[in-house]
Motif scaffolding. Structure first.
Motif, PDB file in Angstrom:
ATOM      1  N   TRP A 141       2.882  -2.451  62.543  1.00  0.00           N
ATOM      2  CA  TRP A 141       3.203  -1.015  62.647  1.00  0.00           C
ATOM      3  C   TRP A 141       2.106  -0.176  62.004  1.00  0.00           C
ATOM      4  O   TRP A 141       1.679   0.841  62.556  1.00  0.00           O
ATOM      5  CB  TRP A 141       4.532  -0.719  61.964  1.00  0.00           C
ATOM      6  CG  TRP A 141       5.746  -1.182  62.699  1.00  0.00           C
ATOM      7  CD1 TRP A 141       5.822  -1.603  64.003  1.00  0.00           C
ATOM      8  CD2 TRP A 141       7.075  -1.266  62.177  1.00  0.00           C
ATOM      9  NE1 TRP A 141       7.120  -1.947  64.313  1.00  0.00           N
ATOM     10  CE2 TRP A 141       7.904  -1.750  63.225  1.00  0.00           C
ATOM     11  CE3 TRP A 141       7.645  -0.980  60.934  1.00  0.00           C
ATOM     12  CZ2 TRP A 141       9.278  -1.945  63.056  1.00  0.00           C
ATOM     13  CZ3 TRP A 141       9.004  -1.170  60.767  1.00  0.00           C
ATOM     14  CH2 TRP A 141       9.817  -1.660  61.814  1.00  0.00           C
ATOM     15  N   LEU A 142       1.665  -0.608  60.826  1.00  0.00           N
ATOM     16  CA  LEU A 142       0.648   0.145  60.093  1.00  0.00           C
ATOM     17  C   LEU A 142      -0.665   0.170  60.882  1.00  0.00           C
ATOM     18  O   LEU A 142      -1.318   1.223  60.978  1.00  0.00           O
ATOM     19  CB  LEU A 142       0.440  -0.469  58.705  1.00  0.00           C
ATOM     20  CG  LEU A 142      -0.576   0.240  57.794  1.00  0.00           C
ATOM     21  CD1 LEU A 142      -0.242   1.719  57.619  1.00  0.00           C
ATOM     22  CD2 LEU A 142      -0.644  -0.445  56.426  1.00  0.00           C
ATOM     23  N   GLN A 143      -1.035  -0.968  61.451  1.00  0.00           N
ATOM     24  CA  GLN A 143      -2.278  -1.013  62.234  1.00  0.00           C
ATOM     25  C   GLN A 143      -2.181  -0.114  63.466  1.00  0.00           C
ATOM     26  O   GLN A 143      -3.116   0.614  63.810  1.00  0.00           O
ATOM     27  CB  GLN A 143      -2.581  -2.454  62.658  1.00  0.00           C
ATOM     28  CG  GLN A 143      -3.988  -2.639  63.222  1.00  0.00           C
ATOM     29  CD  GLN A 143      -5.079  -2.121  62.283  1.00  0.00           C
ATOM     30  OE1 GLN A 143      -5.172  -2.541  61.133  1.00  0.00           O
ATOM     31  NE2 GLN A 143      -5.888  -1.164  62.755  1.00  0.00           N
ATOM     32  N   ILE A 186       6.547   3.660  56.785  1.00  0.00           N
ATOM     33  CA  ILE A 186       5.521   3.399  57.804  1.00  0.00           C
ATOM     34  C   ILE A 186       6.098   3.586  59.205  1.00  0.00           C
ATOM     35  O   ILE A 186       5.452   4.165  60.090  1.00  0.00           O
ATOM     36  CB  ILE A 186       4.924   1.985  57.621  1.00  0.00           C
ATOM     37  CG1 ILE A 186       4.050   1.955  56.365  1.00  0.00           C
ATOM     38  CG2 ILE A 186       4.109   1.566  58.848  1.00  0.00           C
ATOM     39  CD1 ILE A 186       3.583   0.567  55.949  1.00  0.00           C
ATOM     40  N   THR A 244       5.662  -5.052  59.764  1.00  0.00           N
ATOM     41  CA  THR A 244       5.228  -3.784  59.170  1.00  0.00           C
ATOM     42  C   THR A 244       3.702  -3.680  59.180  1.00  0.00           C
ATOM     43  O   THR A 244       3.154  -2.585  59.368  1.00  0.00           O
ATOM     44  CB  THR A 244       5.777  -3.645  57.735  1.00  0.00           C
ATOM     45  OG1 THR A 244       7.200  -3.818  57.776  1.00  0.00           O
ATOM     46  CG2 THR A 244       5.477  -2.267  57.168  1.00  0.00           C
ATOM     47  N   ARG A 245       3.012  -4.801  59.020  1.00  0.00           N
ATOM     48  CA  ARG A 245       1.538  -4.773  59.091  1.00  0.00           C
ATOM     49  C   ARG A 245       1.078  -4.343  60.487  1.00  0.00           C
ATOM     50  O   ARG A 245       0.138  -3.581  60.641  1.00  0.00           O
ATOM     51  CB  ARG A 245       0.951  -6.145  58.739  1.00  0.00           C
ATOM     52  CG  ARG A 245       1.107  -6.534  57.276  1.00  0.00           C
ATOM     53  CD  ARG A 245      -0.046  -7.399  56.756  1.00  0.00           C
ATOM     54  NE  ARG A 245      -0.412  -8.490  57.638  1.00  0.00           N
ATOM     55  CZ  ARG A 245       0.153  -9.711  57.617  1.00  0.00           C
ATOM     56  NH1 ARG A 245       1.127  -9.969  56.754  1.00  0.00           N
ATOM     57  NH2 ARG A 245      -0.252 -10.653  58.433  1.00  0.00           N
ATOM     58  N   LYS A 284       8.401  -0.138  54.377  1.00  0.00           N
ATOM     59  CA  LYS A 284       8.598  -0.457  55.799  1.00  0.00           C
ATOM     60  C   LYS A 284       9.180   0.744  56.549  1.00  0.00           C
ATOM     61  O   LYS A 284       8.701   1.113  57.627  1.00  0.00           O
ATOM     62  CB  LYS A 284       9.537  -1.663  55.913  1.00  0.00           C
ATOM     63  CG  LYS A 284       9.836  -2.096  57.337  1.00  0.00           C
ATOM     64  CD  LYS A 284      10.681  -3.361  57.334  1.00  0.00           C
ATOM     65  CE  LYS A 284      10.775  -3.937  58.728  1.00  0.00           C
ATOM     66  NZ  LYS A 284      11.157  -5.355  58.720  1.00  0.00           N
ATOM     67  N   LEU A 302      -2.516   4.375  52.718  1.00  0.00           N
ATOM     68  CA  LEU A 302      -2.064   3.604  53.880  1.00  0.00           C
ATOM     69  C   LEU A 302      -3.249   3.115  54.717  1.00  0.00           C
ATOM     70  O   LEU A 302      -3.099   2.230  55.556  1.00  0.00           O
ATOM     71  CB  LEU A 302      -1.124   4.449  54.757  1.00  0.00           C
ATOM     72  CG  LEU A 302       0.251   4.748  54.161  1.00  0.00           C
ATOM     73  CD1 LEU A 302       1.071   5.620  55.118  1.00  0.00           C
ATOM     74  CD2 LEU A 302       1.019   3.471  53.830  1.00  0.00           C
ATOM     75  N   ARG A 303      -4.411   3.696  54.481  1.00  0.00           N
ATOM     76  CA  ARG A 303      -5.607   3.303  55.241  1.00  0.00           C
ATOM     77  C   ARG A 303      -6.413   2.220  54.508  1.00  0.00           C
ATOM     78  O   ARG A 303      -7.138   1.464  55.145  1.00  0.00           O
ATOM     79  CB  ARG A 303      -6.516   4.515  55.478  1.00  0.00           C
ATOM     80  CG  ARG A 303      -5.869   5.663  56.247  1.00  0.00           C
ATOM     81  CD  ARG A 303      -6.849   6.828  56.297  1.00  0.00           C
ATOM     82  NE  ARG A 303      -6.270   8.073  56.764  1.00  0.00           N
ATOM     83  CZ  ARG A 303      -6.410   8.557  57.992  1.00  0.00           C
ATOM     84  NH1 ARG A 303      -7.087   7.886  58.884  1.00  0.00           N
ATOM     85  NH2 ARG A 303      -5.868   9.726  58.319  1.00  0.00           N
TER      86      ARG A 303
END
Length: 283
Positions: free
Chosen positions: A257-259, A215, A254-255, A212, A239-240
């Motif tokens: 944030w990653l997107q 990212i 966090t999902r 978390k 991460l992709r």
């Protein structure tokens, strides 16, 4: 139960100090306004610094015993109390007390006493950055905190890595911190390399809490146009793809944030007016 005032007085007596350190650190949550009491009572901060400096000789070569580690960590816990309190935080900073902790962060021994020492020292710095204050960030950036955190992020325990990454994250979230990291290609790539290595390690041993923070660091870096451009090729493939899908299943924030990170990086313009980091390195 002894009063906080009595225990603080005992810190100035070398014969009573060890027990006073233990009792105060154990009960620091129970004592109201312990931080101002520690800061304003005669000789107390000097006594705590004496505890810290006294173990410098056992740092290298590494001969720190569990008893020594526990004792100095009790002193550090009281300094964390001072660093956390609104009335003493800036006094603590202006006295440059964090610098006394840096030799502990510079150690590399992976034994439990040293790991506990590094973790507790990071806790003091973490307490400083928890409150969003540009003055705190500017002070830390004037010291060697970034390289020291990066070292811990590479070789510490999972808990130490998490606290060190949190500190870097909080520095990056301040505009002064983001500008500092992205001013030179060397600084950006130093941070990017360590974050990338950590992602690779997490594929083997997942930790959603650590991931978390990593990212969030990447997402904040992507707010800088040059950094975002460099992340087009520098963001780890793991991460992709779906490597961390299971790890992040329960963590909606966090999902997201990653997107957002992936969207930012995919939308980055290749041709930057001032030239990207590669351009800076070639110059």
């Amino acid at each position: 139960m002894q009063s906080a005032e009595q225990l603080v007085l005992e810190l100035s007596n070398p014969d009573l100090r060890e027990n006073a350190l233990l009792e105060l650190s154990k009960k620091r949550e129970l004592f109201q306004d312990l931080a101002p009491l520690l800061w304003n009572s005669f000789g107390t901060i000097a006594a705590l610094l004496q505890e810290i400096v006294s173990i410098y000789p056992v740092l290298s070569p590494p001969n720190l015993t569990p008893a020594q580690s526990n004792r100095v960590c009790n002193a550090l816990a009281l300094l964390q109390c001072v660093a956390s309190h609104p009335d003493t935080r800036m006094l603590f900073l202006n006295a440059h007390i964090p610098l006394y902790l840096y030799p502990f962060l510079n150690t590399t021994s992976k034994s439990r006493p040293f790991e506990y020492l590094r973790l507790t020292s990071l806790g003091v710095i973490g307490a400083l950055v928890k409150v969003d204050d540009t003055e705190v960030i500017s002070f830390l950036l004037s010291t060697e905190i970034i390289p020291l955190c990066l070292r811990t992020m590479e070789m510490g325990s999972e808990l130490s890595k998490t606290v060190a990454t949190f500190i870097v994250q909080k520095i990056l979230l301040d505009d002064v911190g983001l500008d500092y990291i992205c001013t030179t290609a060397e600084r950006f790539f130093a941070v990017g390399r360590v974050l990338g290595n950590m992602v690779g390690a997490l594929a083997e041993q997942p930790s959603s809490r650590l991931l978390k923070h990593i990212i969030r660091c990447y997402l904040r870096l992507s707010d800088n146009p040059r950094a975002c451009d460099a992340l087009r090729s520098g963001l780890p493939d793991m991460l992709r793809d779906t490597t961390f899908s299971t790890c992040l299943r329960e963590d909606l924030t966090t999902r997201r944030w990653l997107q957002q990170l992936i969207n930012n990086v995919n939308g980055a313009r290749v041709a930057l007016q001032a030239g990207g980091f590669d351009h800076m390195l070639m110059n």
